[in-house]
Design an enzyme around this catalytic site. Structure first.
Site, PDB file in Angstrom:
ATOM      1  N   LEU A  66      37.638  37.069  35.512  1.00 37.86           N
ATOM      2  CA  LEU A  66      36.725  37.322  36.618  1.00 37.86           C
ATOM      3  C   LEU A  66      36.129  38.715  36.475  1.00 37.86           C
ATOM      4  CD1 LEU A  66      38.901  35.987  39.586  1.00 37.86           C
ATOM      5  CD2 LEU A  66      37.370  34.700  38.094  1.00 37.86           C
ATOM      6  N   ASP A  67      34.817  38.770  36.355  1.00 41.33           N
ATOM      7  CA  ASP A  67      34.129  40.035  36.154  1.00 41.33           C
ATOM      8  C   ASP A  67      34.140  40.890  37.419  1.00 41.33           C
ATOM      9  OD1 ASP A  67      32.251  41.823  34.658  1.00 41.33           O
ATOM     10  OD2 ASP A  67      30.885  41.221  36.270  1.00 41.33           O
ATOM     11  N   GLU A 112      38.993  41.691  36.142  1.00 40.40           N
ATOM     12  CA  GLU A 112      38.581  43.049  35.812  1.00 40.40           C
ATOM     13  C   GLU A 112      38.424  43.803  37.128  1.00 40.40           C
ATOM     14  OE1 GLU A 112      34.867  45.682  34.018  1.00 40.40           O
ATOM     15  OE2 GLU A 112      34.537  43.706  34.884  1.00 40.40           O
ATOM     16  N   PHE A 161      44.585  52.792  30.460  1.00 35.34           N
ATOM     17  CA  PHE A 161      45.204  52.812  29.138  1.00 35.34           C
ATOM     18  C   PHE A 161      44.151  53.175  28.095  1.00 35.34           C
ATOM     19  CE2 PHE A 161      46.909  51.362  25.173  1.00 35.34           C
ATOM     20  CZ  PHE A 161      48.290  51.450  25.294  1.00 35.34           C
ATOM     21  N   HIS A 201      33.665  45.232  25.531  1.00 33.80           N
ATOM     22  CA  HIS A 201      32.200  45.230  25.564  1.00 33.80           C
ATOM     23  C   HIS A 201      31.652  46.375  26.413  1.00 33.80           C
ATOM     24  CE1 HIS A 201      33.096  42.931  29.264  1.00 33.80           C
ATOM     25  NE2 HIS A 201      31.951  43.441  29.704  1.00 33.80           N
ATOM     26  N   GLN A 212      33.261  49.404  27.260  1.00 39.33           N
ATOM     27  CA  GLN A 212      33.579  50.741  26.770  1.00 39.33           C
ATOM     28  C   GLN A 212      32.801  51.088  25.507  1.00 39.33           C
ATOM     29  OE1 GLN A 212      35.082  52.575  28.801  1.00 39.33           O
ATOM     30  NE2 GLN A 212      35.814  50.952  30.140  1.00 39.33           N
TER      31      GLN A 212
END
Length: 557
Positions: free
Chosen positions: A250-251, A282, A307, A373, A375
């Site tokens: 889930l975006d 996310e 992280f 995608h 970062q």
């Protein structure tokens, strides 16, 4: 479900939720049929129709496609096409335990030169050989034009035409399942893209109270929201039942606004679990409520940007934007021990206290990565880590997350040291949108290459120029992970020195040297693998000298 349903080979029921409209006419091929409206605003009609027929709806604003279209062969402004979605499956869906998940994120349009599901099938054996267990596909619902990341999609039920459409997607999933690979689909329920969105003319699909930076957000908690929630939950069911998808990503759930007594995220999670499926979110909230099974939304896992930021900032020395909150070895240590670096701590970048402690939630509730995608692609030049650090630093970063107790996610090409950028690209036709995207990406991200250009898209395709050393390194790390995995346990011991770490897991420990250095380990073990010059055996409390790199040791009995 919303949209067209085949009652038989030649009989189709059309359903459109359009409470704003007093009259809707179905145009099927060249025939026109008036639809009947019920008290909730649903228009229905059953007519003789067949696979391949094209249709649209005539409303007071003109002729529009079906917002629940299953296929848009002519793009977001073209007529919808009937597809029965009958497919002879040769495989069963793949059930993978959380501790066995090793995810590979890819974008269909740039994964291969052809940029289709069919060409991606040819790479599946390669992914099996690499050792990953699940493929996460960036959004495939119909977006404007021929090239896009997928987050500007406007037809949640329609598979992108330029990727090959719904049957090609089914073929890809079937082939993946035959090889034991699970398929996770990235879906966008926080907003709808700005071009080709006709739902606003039909009913209150979108909220008048909340906004996102990317487009209109769904109405999950206001008047008529029951039907909007059904529209989304039907879409969840659609991917699972019709396409045999194994899990959803889930975006940006932090941009899903819902003050209902029961959040839509919990509804999505519970529906998914009832079908034996899993959901990953996310979120940049650092809020464990999203994944808490007792008093939260019950999502299975969530991405952990902290992280990534900790490792990236330390290795690259970057301190711009959100990296200003990171950059020390202590951040990496905290990410291993506590997951969120900002778990109720003041953030200078955000100018406020951010996050909350994760408590005793297990490690498989969290997905970690050193590239994804966002970062990579939200950097102005789309720089991959391979172009920002030396090779030993790259290998250190890879081992840190692949051998962590968390669920690891590889970004396509990372495993063989891809050096092509991954830029932002789009294919809008509206001049105002094009201008806004060009100016916005330049202003906010420093992207000088026109995102609308073919150059941005073609530069982002994988070169498949494989560095055999790095590819073999990734294969080895994955094999070690599978044999010595922590199995979701967060029982970790971390020792820190000047430019070195020793990370003790359950069956193995990692010696990490960020430069040539001397260090002392409290652990004893036998070398399994190293990226540089490390001793074959380590004795507890004995000082050793190592070159920059990482050593992986099995504990001595």
């Amino acid at each position: 479900m919303f949209g067209p349903s085949f009652l038989s080979e030649n009989e189709v029921e059309f359903i459109l939720w359009a409470p704003y409209q007093e009259k809707v006419t179905l145009r099927l091929n060249e025939e026109k049929y008036d639809m009947e409206k019920d008290e909730k605003g649903y228009f229905r009609i059953t007519v003789n129709a067949k696979e391949g027929d094209k249709y649209s709806f005539i409303i007071d604003k003109g002729e529009i496609p079906d917002p629940a279209s299953r296929y848009q062969p002519d793009g977001v402004h073209g007529r919808s096409q009937l597809v029965s979605l009958k497919y002879e499956w040769k495989s069963r869906e793949v059930k993978i335990k959380p501790e066995d998940l090793i995810i590979y994120e890819l974008h269909i349009g740039t994964f291969t030169q052809e940029g289709t599901f069919y060409s991606a099938v040819e790479k599946l054996d390669y992914l099996v050989d690499l050792g990953v267990t699940a493929i996460e596909i960036m959004p495939v619902h119909q977006f404007p034009g021929k090239k896009d990341w997928g987050y500007d999609g406007v037809y949640l039920y329609a598979v992108q035409n330029t990727y090959g459409g719904p049957y090609a997607f089914m073929k890809f999933i079937d082939e993946a399942h035959q090889r034991g690979l699970a398929v996770i689909l990235d879906v966008v329920y926080n907003h709808v893209g700005p071009e080709g969105n006709y739902m606003m003319f039909l009913g209150p699909y979108f909220s008048q109270k909340y906004k996102t930076p990317w487009g209109l957000t769904f109405n999950f908690d206001d008047a008529y929201s029951d039907e909007v929630r059904k529209f989304i939950l039907d879409n969840v069911r659609y991917w699972f039942e019709v396409f045999h998808i194994d899990g959803l990503r889930l975006d940006a759930v932090h941009a899903i606004y819902d003050f209902s007594p029961k959040h839509i995220l919990q509804d999505i999670a519970e529906l998914s679990h009832s079908l034996g499926k899993f959901v990953i979110a996310e979120s940049d909230l650092n809020d464990p409520k999203i994944i808490d099974d007792k008093c939260g939304y019950k999502i299975d896992a969530q991405w952990v940007d902290d992280f990534h930021h900790s490792v990236h900032a330390y290795l690259t020395g970057e301190r711009n934007s959100y990296y200003s909150d990171f950059g020390t070895l202590d951040d990496i240590v905290k990410a291993f021990k506590d997951v969120f670096v900002y778990d109720g701590k003041y953030s200078n970048f955000r100018k406020k206290t951010h996050g909350a402690p994760v408590g005793n939630l297990n490690a498989c509730k969290f997905v970690v990565y050193i590239q994804d995608h966002d970062q990579v692609g939200n950097r102005g030049n789309g720089d991959r880590l391979s172009t920002l650090v030396d090779k030993q630093s790259y290998m250190i970063a890879s081992a840190l997350y692949l051998l962590s107790p968390f669920i690891p996610m590889i970004f396509m090409g990372e495993e063989y040291y891809e050096r092509n950028p991954f830029l932002f690209f789009s294919d809008f036709s509206d001049p105002n949108l094009i201008k806004g995207v060009r100016e916005g990406r330049l202003r906010e991200n420093g992207q000088e290459i026109d995102p609308q250009s073919d150059e941005a898209f073609l530069k982002s395709k994988l070169s498949w120029n494989i560095d055999k050393e790095i590819l073999e390194y990734y294969r080895t790390l994955i094999k070690i992970r599978k044999e010595f995995s922590n199995k979701c346990s967060r029982r970790i011991k971390v020792d820190k020195g000047d430019k070195w770490l020793v990370i003790g897991l359950e069956k193995i420990f990692l010696l990490v040297a960020f430069s040539d250095t001397e260090l002392t380990s409290r652990h004893s073990g036998e070398l399994l693998f190293s990226s540089s010059d490390f001793p074959k055996n380590i004795v507890s409390s004995k000082e050793i000298r190592v070159k920059k790199g990482i050593g992986i040791y099995k504990y001595s009995i």
